[in-house]
Design an enzyme around this catalytic site. Structure first.
Site, PDB file in Angstrom:
ATOM      1  N   ARG A  50       0.833  -1.215   0.000  1.00 46.43           N
ATOM      2  CA  ARG A  50       0.000   0.000   0.000  1.00 46.43           C
ATOM      3  C   ARG A  50       0.865   1.261   0.000  1.00 46.43           C
ATOM      4  O   ARG A  50       0.547   2.246  -0.661  1.00 46.43           O
ATOM      5  CB  ARG A  50      -0.964  -0.008   1.189  1.00 46.43           C
ATOM      6  CG  ARG A  50      -1.975   1.144   1.140  1.00 46.43           C
ATOM      7  CD  ARG A  50      -3.044   1.033   2.196  1.00 46.43           C
ATOM      8  NE  ARG A  50      -2.512   1.152   3.540  1.00 46.43           N
ATOM      9  CZ  ARG A  50      -3.252   1.048   4.653  1.00 46.43           C
ATOM     10  NH1 ARG A  50      -4.546   0.802   4.562  1.00 46.43           N
ATOM     11  NH2 ARG A  50      -2.694   1.157   5.836  1.00 46.43           N
ATOM     12  N   ARG A 103      10.207  18.200  -8.340  1.00 50.05           N
ATOM     13  CA  ARG A 103      11.436  17.877  -9.102  1.00 50.05           C
ATOM     14  C   ARG A 103      12.666  18.492  -8.460  1.00 50.05           C
ATOM     15  O   ARG A 103      13.791  18.100  -8.749  1.00 50.05           O
ATOM     16  CB  ARG A 103      11.308  18.373 -10.551  1.00 50.05           C
ATOM     17  CG  ARG A 103      10.316  17.572 -11.373  1.00 50.05           C
ATOM     18  CD  ARG A 103      10.116  18.193 -12.720  1.00 50.05           C
ATOM     19  NE  ARG A 103       9.688  19.595 -12.605  1.00 50.05           N
ATOM     20  CZ  ARG A 103       9.417  20.387 -13.625  1.00 50.05           C
ATOM     21  NH1 ARG A 103       9.542  19.943 -14.854  1.00 50.05           N
ATOM     22  NH2 ARG A 103       9.027  21.637 -13.431  1.00 50.05           N
ATOM     23  N   LYS A 149      -2.493   7.157   1.263  1.00 52.01           N
ATOM     24  CA  LYS A 149      -2.223   7.374   2.688  1.00 52.01           C
ATOM     25  C   LYS A 149      -1.121   8.423   2.781  1.00 52.01           C
ATOM     26  O   LYS A 149       0.058   8.114   2.966  1.00 52.01           O
ATOM     27  CB  LYS A 149      -1.844   6.057   3.367  1.00 52.01           C
ATOM     28  CG  LYS A 149      -2.108   6.086   4.864  1.00 52.01           C
ATOM     29  CD  LYS A 149      -2.156   4.695   5.442  1.00 52.01           C
ATOM     30  CE  LYS A 149      -2.003   4.712   6.932  1.00 52.01           C
ATOM     31  NZ  LYS A 149      -2.995   5.492   7.663  1.00 52.01           N
ATOM     32  N   GLU A 182     -15.940   7.256   6.669  1.00 59.17           N
ATOM     33  CA  GLU A 182     -15.123   6.567   7.669  1.00 59.17           C
ATOM     34  C   GLU A 182     -14.897   7.493   8.852  1.00 59.17           C
ATOM     35  O   GLU A 182     -15.375   8.628   8.860  1.00 59.17           O
ATOM     36  CB  GLU A 182     -13.791   6.131   7.062  1.00 59.17           C
ATOM     37  CG  GLU A 182     -12.950   7.283   6.510  1.00 59.17           C
ATOM     38  CD  GLU A 182     -11.647   6.843   5.858  1.00 59.17           C
ATOM     39  OE1 GLU A 182     -11.172   5.725   6.118  1.00 59.17           O
ATOM     40  OE2 GLU A 182     -11.083   7.642   5.092  1.00 59.17           O
TER      41      GLU A 182
HETATM   42  N1  PXG Z   1      -9.045   5.248   7.610  1.00 57.22           N
HETATM   43  C1  PXG Z   1      -8.114   6.190   7.819  1.00 57.22           C
HETATM   44  C2  PXG Z   1      -8.369   7.579   7.411  1.00 57.22           C
HETATM   45  C3  PXG Z   1      -6.877   5.830   8.429  1.00 57.22           C
HETATM   46  O1  PXG Z   1      -5.952   6.751   8.632  1.00 57.22           O
HETATM   47  C4  PXG Z   1      -7.690   3.550   8.596  1.00 57.22           C
HETATM   48  C5  PXG Z   1      -8.871   3.965   7.972  1.00 57.22           C
HETATM   49  C6  PXG Z   1      -7.526   2.112   8.937  1.00 57.22           C
HETATM   50  O2  PXG Z   1      -6.625   1.499   8.018  1.00 57.22           O
HETATM   51  P1  PXG Z   1      -5.759   0.223   8.408  1.00 57.22           P
HETATM   52  O3  PXG Z   1      -5.025  -0.124   7.172  1.00 57.22           O
HETATM   53  O4  PXG Z   1      -4.851   0.648   9.520  1.00 57.22           O
HETATM   54  O5  PXG Z   1      -6.727  -0.816   8.815  1.00 57.22           O
HETATM   55  C7  PXG Z   1      -6.662   4.489   8.815  1.00 57.22           C
HETATM   56  C8  PXG Z   1      -5.370   4.130   9.451  1.00 57.22           C
HETATM   57  C9  PXG Z   1      -4.260   7.241  14.714  1.00 57.22           C
HETATM   58  C10 PXG Z   1      -3.844   6.731  13.383  1.00 57.22           C
HETATM   59  O6  PXG Z   1      -3.379   7.695  15.446  1.00 57.22           O
HETATM   60  C11 PXG Z   1      -4.702   5.982  12.615  1.00 57.22           C
HETATM   61  C12 PXG Z   1      -4.316   5.534  11.357  1.00 57.22           C
HETATM   62  C13 PXG Z   1      -3.089   5.857  10.907  1.00 57.22           C
HETATM   63  C14 PXG Z   1      -2.246   6.597  11.668  1.00 57.22           C
HETATM   64  C15 PXG Z   1      -2.586   7.044  12.925  1.00 57.22           C
HETATM   65  O7  PXG Z   1      -5.448   7.184  15.039  1.00 57.22           O
HETATM   66  N2  PXG Z   1      -5.247   4.811  10.685  1.00 57.22           N
END
Ligand code: PXG
Length: 283
Positions: A50, A103, A149, A182
């Site tokens: 990812r 760049r 991400k 979400e």
């Molecule tokens: N949606 C968003 C916007 C995220 O940032 C998830 C869903 C869940 O994805 P995964 O792949 O982890 O199942 C995320 C990921 C925090 C924190 O401190 C949370 C994420 C990343 C970094 C920090 O709450 N979540």
């Protein structure tokens, strides 16, 4: 604590980025949050894949091969003597000048922090979390696709601030047309009868890795698992609602906008999914 920075492990006090790094100046970069359980990194290849996909979309070259990166991630646990940990992997555009043009940044910066994490108090995993819908809409995919991400988390942080100001720990974000997307760092699911539903990625959500696992576990349980457009009405009237994320794992939701969800406590399916999820992390 030892931080991996670009090409080596350095002491935390020496792990520093330039103020000219475009990760700092523009939020130009990508990241992953990964968990390790019992010394083993959970869904390592999926997270690394990812990261490379996010980087590809923003035309950022990750300064390391995928295989080598996996090895360094494993090493970051060893050098810090960690078995259960949260790993933050970040790749920024690197050092450039005071203009946006990527760049001008010849080399991406990469760093890895391995540490402990406890996002929510333990009691929440049984009692459930009360969440609230916020006015800040999720980024539209046509502007900044939430599937990337990226280091631009202000959309989520603005939503988080609204929730916190209202006295809640987490925010439910809607799309610009009012569909459920979400939460600020978790995907959302509902259970209704034999159905397990979650919004489709095209509405503007991160394709969470925990989301994939929950869908898979649901299917194995014999549930009818589907991606579908969901409204707040659908959530309010569900039997169960839960959130998924690497850091959060699986969290039951007991109330949304003051409406009790189901029995107002952790549902049976959510509990089974939590148990199955934990079993999987220890495999
Ligand atoms: N949606 C968003 C916007 C995220 O940032 C998830 C869903 C869940 O994805 P995964 O792949 O982890 O199942 C995320 C990921 C925090 C924190 O401190 C949370 C994420 C990343 C970094 C920090 O709450 N979540």
């Amino acid at each position: 604590m030892k931080i991996f920075l670009n090409d080596k492990f350095v002491d935390q006090s020496k792990a520093m980025l330039s103020v000219f790094d475009h990760g700092v100046l523009y939020g130009d970069g990508v990241f992953e949050g990964i968990r390790a359980y019992g010394g083993k990194i959970f869904k390592l290849e999926e997270h690394v894949e990812r990261l490379y996909e996010s980087a590809h979309t923003i035309m950022l070259k990750v300064p390391m091969e995928q295989k080598e990166l996996c090895e360094v991630l494993k090493k970051s646990l060893k050098v810090n003597d960690l078995t259960d940990a949260y790993i933050r992997l970040v790749v920024t555009r690197g050092v450039g000048d005071l203009g946006l043009d990527p760049r001008k940044c010849p080399k991406a910066s990469l760093f890895i922090i391995s540490d402990k994490i406890q996002l929510y108090p333990k009691a929440i995993y049984e009692k459930g979390l009360e969440i609230v819908t916020v006015a800040t809409q999720r980024n539209v995919p046509e502007a900044l696709n939430p599937q990337i991400k990226s280091l631009n988390y202000l959309n989520n942080i603005l939503a988080k601030i609204e929730a916190v100001n209202a006295g809640y720990q987490e925010a439910l974000m809607l799309s610009h047309s009012g569909y459920v997307t979400e939460c600020t760092g978790e995907n959302v699911f509902l259970v209704k009868g034999n159905q397990l539903l979650t919004p489709p990625p095209y509405i503007g959500v991160l394709k969470g890795i925990t989301r994939d696992v929950a869908m898979d576990l649901g299917q194995r349980m014999g549930l009818d698992v589907k991606e579908d457009l969901l409204t707040r009405h659908d959530l309010y009237n569900a039997d169960e609602v839960f959130l998924t994320g690497t850091a959060a794992e699986i969290i039951p939701v007991s109330k949304i906008d003051g409406r009790k969800i189901g029995l107002g406590k952790r549902g049976k399916i959510t509990q089974r999914l939590q148990e199955d999820y934990h079993a999987l992390t220890l495999q």
